[in-house]
Design a protein around this motif. Structure first.
Motif: not given
Length: 148
Positions: A81-106
């Motif tokens: 399943f690599r090379g289909q953008g799945i890792g990017k979508q997982i990472l973006e979801k976690l970054l949005l969650t971190a941002q929504a939780d008010g975190l300043s850095s990852v």
């Protein structure tokens, strides 16, 4: 391309789907010792599970380190399943969650081969290369913008 659904769950609910992927990628493919794969952060982390066609094909975790900082780690996508953008979508979801939780850095510990992937999403490599479980890594950091 099939629709990807990403769930965010605690380890108690995520482990049954996440661990087989991590075992396949880290232990079987990359030779990470099994005793290093699970650690004390799994129980407190938020785990992302990517499902495609009802099958869990990728995972990663977000650990709140306190003081507005978090760490993303244990990011793995099954080889077919690599090379289909799945890792990017997982990472973006976690970054949005971190941002929504008010975190300043990852931060994350990037395998050297994965640095270009993380750089595309804004992470910056910091410090020297080091060995983690027999694999060369570098630390990377992303500063999050406060949402208004």
């Amino acid at each position: 391309m099939k629709t990807l659904e990403i769930l965010l769950l605690p380890w108690q609910q995520a482990s049954q789907s996440a661990y087989p992927i991590r075992k396949q990628v880290f232990i079987n493919e990359q030779g990470v010792p099994e005793e290093l794969e699970l650690d004390e952060f799994d129980s407190s982390a938020l785990h992302a599970l990517a499902y495609q066609g009802g099958q869990c094909v990728g995972t990663a975790r977000l650990v709140n380190l306190g003081n507005g900082n978090a760490q993303i780690g244990r990011m793995a996508v099954l080889v077919n399943f690599r090379g289909q953008g799945i890792g990017k979508q997982i990472l973006e979801k976690l970054l949005l969650t971190a941002q929504a939780d008010g975190l300043s850095s990852v931060i994350l510990h990037a395998q050297l081969t994965a640095i270009p992937f993380y750089e595309k999403l804004g992470f910056v490599a910091q410090g020297p290369t080091y060995d983690e479980a027999g694999i060369p890594h570098r630390n990377m950091m992303l500063l999050l913008h406060k949402s208004n």
